[in-house]
Write an enzyme that holds these catalytic residues in place. Structure first.
Site, PDB file in Angstrom:
ATOM      1  N   HIS A 330       0.855  -1.177   0.000  1.00 47.94           N
ATOM      2  CA  HIS A 330       0.000   0.000   0.000  1.00 47.94           C
ATOM      3  C   HIS A 330       0.894   1.232   0.000  1.00 47.94           C
ATOM      4  CE1 HIS A 330      -3.914  -1.812   0.390  1.00 47.94           C
ATOM      5  NE2 HIS A 330      -3.590  -2.487   1.506  1.00 47.94           N
ATOM      6  N   CYS A 373      -0.100   2.651  -4.276  1.00 43.30           N
ATOM      7  CA  CYS A 373      -0.812   3.909  -4.514  1.00 43.30           C
ATOM      8  C   CYS A 373       0.065   5.072  -4.058  1.00 43.30           C
ATOM      9  CB  CYS A 373      -2.139   3.930  -3.757  1.00 43.30           C
ATOM     10  SG  CYS A 373      -3.337   2.720  -4.345  1.00 43.30           S
TER      11      CYS A 373
END
Length: 496
Positions: A330, A373
């Protein structure tokens, strides 16, 4: 013991040192003291006792202050002589507390000279034949004498090591690392940011860095660097481009490919990353096929991510061609999330492999591929050339953030998406970016295509992908300070 007795004992120590020195070692001492005594005075020194008298006259050496002698002998690694002198001041000394009078610069040059053989010296003289007078390059001239002549010609100095580094890189590449380390330590591993004047942790590099290149100018750069491989020919001579050289990829080892695969985020508020193991398996297969030693680290928190990079930096990469680091996790605007939810900035990751921390990777490509991300925005599909006033254009969203790769040469950072936006991953197929990267490496490496061209193809492939609604898009972003083309040698086996 009276003062006279102590002085007599010290003079006897100096005499014993003189008797133990060879003529070459006397000249070594002269060189190490060349910042302490005028050159005209040192030019007549042919014996150790002459040098010691000069040092005593300058109040640099005495029975009360014998530490310069000890420092000189220790630099020359004459530890057995120190022990045999039986001088009380020496035997009762904590060496770590001694004052340092011989400059680190002189010690560096002495260390270089001790590592150079006779043939290396001949080669160095040959390289300088157009630069120094021939008389200064005669057979009997030692390397330390040559250094002194280079200093006179302003070719060498404490802050002027570029010529020496260029020569040593050609003669003794392994020794070049020591010069790089000295430069980095001298600058404190810090440079001043040119535009802001604010200290920035940017690793030392001996040449001005190439500007970072973002996605909106990548096409133009690749047009200049791209390898025009023939579609109908497998002739590897197509990889030759005299205008833009490529990094050497002929070593015994291609290098290490580190894969950090973060899947289990159950210890924080972030969700588990289903499908990441597909990416990991694809990367592992492709980079093994390309000749890399693949190392996989699973579910790393912030501290563990930094530690595995430090472990990678601690390796000796001398036989390797490059290094690769793939991070699957992430991410946020400010960096990459560990499984504990704590962030590691991209700069923290990349600077771990800087020349300061890992000299054996100097002038070798350091390739980072980040699947994460970089924010929470979703890129919208854009139709035609019309952009409403309340909608950002793709170009404005592609701006490179300040916390990016360090402005040092030989880095590539390829991220799955531009700043502030999400990237997509399919549970049963893996992520758009990593799957396209692996596919194009397998397709284009055998054709001799350079890495920037491959990443441009990845950009195109991913930019055409969308979800079922046709509205959610993704745009990868390569940034680089590479100084040459990265062309992986085509493997002899079929792609996995």
């Amino acid at each position: 013991m009276t003062t006279s007795q102590k002085e007599l004992e010290f003079q006897q120590v100096l005499l014993r040192v003189q008797e133990s020195l060879t003529a070459d070692e006397v000249q070594d001492l002269v060189f190490l003291c060349s910042d302490l005594i005028a050159a005209k005075d040192l030019s007549t020194v042919s014996a150790g006792t002459q040098l010691f008298v000069l040092l005593e006259n300058q109040d640099l050496l005495s029975s009360e202050d014998p530490w310069l002698l000890l420092e000189l002998l220790r630099i020359m690694k004459r530890n057995s002589l120190i022990r045999n002198l039986h001088f009380d001041a020496f035997t009762q000394t904590d060496f770590s507390t001694l004052p340092q009078r011989v400059s680190r610069y002189r010690q560096l040059l002495y260390e270089v000279s001790e590592s150079i053989c006779d043939q290396d010296l001949k080669n160095i003289k040959f390289l300088l034949i157009k630069t120094l007078p021939r008389k200064k390059l005669e057979k009997e001239v030692t390397l330390l004498q040559l250094f002194l002549e280079m200093e006179k010609e302003d070719l060498l100095g404490e802050d002027n090591l570029d010529v020496l580094q260029d020569i040593i890189a050609k003669i003794h590449p392994g020794l070049e690392k020591r010069i790089i380390q000295y430069k980095a330590e001298s600058s404190g591993g810090m440079l001043i940011a040119q535009e802001t004047g604010i200290n920035s942790s940017v690793s030392y590099t001996p040449a001005p860095p190439s500007p970072l290149t973002s996605v909106d100018t990548m096409e133009d750069r690749v047009d200049r660097l791209s390898l025009r491989a023939s579609e109908n020919s497998g002739d590897q001579s197509q990889t030759e481009n005299p205008e833009t050289p490529q990094y050497e990829m002929q070593g015994d080892s291609r290098g290490v490919c580190l894969i950090i695969n973060n899947r289990d985020f159950s210890d924080c508020t972030l969700g588990n990353r289903e499908g990441t193991d597909i990416d990991k398996a694809s990367l592992e297969a492709v980079f093994q096929w390309l000749g890399f030693e693949v190392v996989v680290e699973e579910n790393c928190d912030r501290m563990r991510m930094l530690q595995v990079l430090k472990d990678l930096a601690s390796r000796d990469h001398t036989p390797a061609d490059c290094v690769v680091c793939c991070v699957l996790s992430h991410g946020r605007v400010d960096g990459i999330a560990g499984v504990d939810g704590q962030t590691v900035t991209v700069r923290e990751l990349t600077e771990t492999l800087s020349p300061v921390c890992c000299p054996s990777l100097f002038q070798k490509p350091k390739l980072f591929f980040i699947q994460a991300c970089r924010g929470t925005r979703e890129q919208r599909a854009v139709f035609g050339q019309s952009f409403p006033e309340d909608e950002d254009t793709p170009v404005s969203d592609a701006a490179v953030p300040r916390d990016s790769i360090p402005e040092a040469a030989d880095y590539l950072l390829a991220t799955a998406t531009v700043p502030y936006h999400v990237s997509f991953r399919e549970k049963g197929k893996g992520s758009w970016f990593i799957q396209s990267l692996c596919h194009n490496l397998k397709l284009l490496v055998p054709r001799g295509t350079d890495l920037l061209s491959i990443l441009t193809q990845v950009n195109g492939d991913v930019s055409r992908k969308t979800d079922k609604s046709g509205l959610r898009k993704q745009m990868p972003q390569p940034e680089f300070t590479l100084t040459k083309r990265v062309v992986f040698p085509p493997p002899t086996t079929p792609p996995p």
